[in-house]
Design a protein around this motif. Structure first.
Motif, PDB file in Angstrom:
ATOM      1  N   ARG A 115     -25.386 -35.741 -58.775  1.00 62.90           N
ATOM      2  CA  ARG A 115     -24.914 -34.615 -57.996  1.00 62.90           C
ATOM      3  C   ARG A 115     -25.995 -33.526 -58.022  1.00 62.90           C
ATOM      4  O   ARG A 115     -26.970 -33.632 -58.758  1.00 62.90           O
ATOM      5  CB  ARG A 115     -23.589 -34.108 -58.537  1.00 62.90           C
ATOM      6  N   ARG A 171     -15.543 -39.156 -56.304  1.00 60.15           N
ATOM      7  CA  ARG A 171     -15.669 -37.698 -56.366  1.00 60.15           C
ATOM      8  C   ARG A 171     -17.054 -37.271 -55.884  1.00 60.15           C
ATOM      9  O   ARG A 171     -17.795 -36.595 -56.580  1.00 60.15           O
ATOM     10  CB  ARG A 171     -15.387 -37.199 -57.797  1.00 60.15           C
ATOM     11  N   GLU A 215     -20.301 -35.787 -53.886  1.00 59.82           N
ATOM     12  CA  GLU A 215     -20.845 -34.508 -53.469  1.00 59.82           C
ATOM     13  C   GLU A 215     -22.050 -34.788 -52.578  1.00 59.82           C
ATOM     14  O   GLU A 215     -22.925 -35.573 -52.951  1.00 59.82           O
ATOM     15  CB  GLU A 215     -21.272 -33.673 -54.677  1.00 59.82           C
ATOM     16  N   TYR A 246     -25.300 -33.143 -50.466  1.00 62.73           N
ATOM     17  CA  TYR A 246     -26.148 -31.946 -50.454  1.00 62.73           C
ATOM     18  C   TYR A 246     -27.478 -32.286 -49.783  1.00 62.73           C
ATOM     19  O   TYR A 246     -27.829 -33.462 -49.632  1.00 62.73           O
ATOM     20  CB  TYR A 246     -26.345 -31.413 -51.874  1.00 62.73           C
TER      21      TYR A 246
END
Length: 478
Positions: free
Chosen positions: A125, A186, A188, A190
């Motif tokens: 992440r 879960r 993420e 970016y």
């Protein structure tokens, strides 16, 4: 000015409080071991030097230990789901958005799944990525310190995949062949700033970096991180899977053999007699220092390598000949494949190579000239200072418990007609045979100087390059 501390190298028999009569002898052994140029490991508090456990009454002479060195984070990560959970995972994946892994991505999934990157539990992440990219470390939760993590382990996706995923929390990962590999949980997403990533990892954005061309230049503009749950052990079905021992399997093998020291040697080239000289001399010195059963982990890199490197199947055949010819002792050597891709990122990457072997149970790591280096892609010079890899490794945060063994350079001694440690006082007697020169010899069917490589191993290389020439001469199909 701050002082530099370095890795502790202490033989196990010195880990008791000596009686007055034994103190002088102990002091003598320490000074003698540290005087050897091969093993001038600089002292660093906290390095792992496990002494043999006291023998219990009734136990055999060989005490089986659970580990010589603790993995980062204290426990090996294992992200492979138990078999009885796989049917449910497959059913769940049917309803999830999917991301197709490139071959290099699958290699990184393999690395993560088996715990080579412990304590990392999936593709990074953003907070993990930034720590790795800028600090070469990541912090453990709850103030548990930090661990070395010099290379970002990330998964890139494109705009279409990002849109498809939307705000879904979980994603199914498919292998290059379309088969289901894992679920990333879960997640993420970016931005993937490629220029920053390349500049900070390689120290240059020059064109022609092999890994960049393979895995970054054409990758998507987004990174997706999350916790990985892998459906089963990752296999390549190339006839070499039995060599791909996980960190847990390696630790078990070290225990079965009763190892009290494990010294790891990373390589992506065929083994010549200079390599063997180094490895055999390392074991001899460890024995002199009081270790009873040092085991060599000969650990060739098995992931992506650049086009002119010798392919993995050829290297593995060559390594087997080195053992068959007795250049290395099969009884004290474990040959296994390290599944990581090769980045050719010099001092940054060598930290990753050492950290992964620590997680596999090696408490000594051999480092030499220009580890993980390469020639500059656009200029006629080395991309990195050849000495910086071992210097950086000796100071790397998060690797304090690992014993780093810098070694002297080996070259061909034209007087003794064998590989020997380079002696600057008679430099005119030594011949340096680079990997490029070795490959040129093999391509041209020329023999290297006697004593450079075992005959069986050399024949494997010559046969490989002969097969390439036959393929090049073969007429194209109509």
């Amino acid at each position: 000015m701050a002082t530099t501390t370095t890795h502790l190298l202490t033989p196990p028999r010195l880990h008791h409080h000596p009686s007055p009569s034994s103190a002088p002898a102990a002091r003598h052994r320490v000074s003698a071991s540290l005087a050897h140029p091969l093993l001038q490991c600089r002292l660093r508090p906290g390095a792992a030097t496990h002494s043999p456990r006291p023998r219990r009454r009734g136990m055999s002479a060989t005490t089986v230990r659970s580990s010589l060195i603790d993995p980062d984070g204290g426990a090996l990560v294992d992200l492979v789901a138990p078999p009885d959970r796989v049917p449910a995972l497959r059913a769940e994946a049917d309803a999830l958005p999917r991301v197709r892994l490139a071959p290099v991505d699958l290699q990184w999934a393999h690395v993560l799944a088996e715990g080579w990157a412990s304590p990392l539990r999936g593709f990074m992440r953003e907070h993990e990525y930034l720590q790795s990219l800028h600090f070469n470390c990541i912090r453990l939760p709850d103030g548990g310190g930090l661990v070395n993590m010099s290379l970002p382990i990330v998964l890139a996706i494109g705009d279409a995949e990002k849109e498809q995923i939307g705000d879904r929390p979980d994603v199914a990962l498919q292998g290059p062949d379309g088969g289901l590999v894992a679920i990333l949980r879960r997640v993420e997403i970016y931005p993937h700033n490629k220029e920053e990533r390349i500049a900070r990892t390689w120290g240059t954005t020059a064109s022609g970096l092999p890994y960049v061309d393979e895995a970054i230049a054409t990758a998507g503009n987004w990174l997706i991180g999350g916790d990985l749950e892998v459906l089963g052990p990752i296999k390549y079905n190339d006839g070499l899977d039995h060599y791909r021992l996980s960190p847990r399997q390696l630790r078990n093998e070290f225990d079965k053999r009763g190892a009290d020291a494990v010294f790891a040697f990373q390589l992506r080239n065929p083994v010549h007699n200079g390599h063997a000289l180094l490895m055999n001399d390392t074991r001899r010195r460890l024995l002199e220092m009081g270790y009873k059963n040092p085991i060599l982990l000969l650990h060739p890199l098995g992931g992506f390598t650049k086009a002119d490197d010798v392919p993995l199947p050829v290297r593995m055949e060559q390594h087997s000949k080195v053992l068959e010819d007795g250049v290395l002792d099969p009884e004290t050597t474990i040959v296994s494949i390290f599944p990581s891709p090769m980045l050719y990122a010099g001092p940054t990457e060598v930290q990753w190579h050492a950290k992964a072997r620590l997680n596999a149970g090696a408490n000594f790591y051999i480092v030499g000239r220009d580890p993980a280096g390469m020639g500059h892609p656009t200029e006629k010079r080395d991309l990195y200072n050849p000495d910086h890899g071992k210097k950086v490794l000796s100071m790397a945060p998060g690797l304090e418990k690992l014993n780093v063994l810098p070694f002297k350079v080996a070259a061909y001694d034209t007087v003794a007609k064998k590989m020997a440690f380079f002696d600057p006082s008679r430099s005119q007697d030594f011949l340096f045979i680079s990997g490029t020169k070795m490959r040129t010899f093999a391509k041209n069917g020329e023999n290297p100087p006697d004593g450079f490589m075992c005959p069986g191993g050399w024949k494997v290389l010559v046969d490989y390059y002969n097969s390439l020439q036959v393929e090049e001469k073969a007429p194209a199909p109509v």
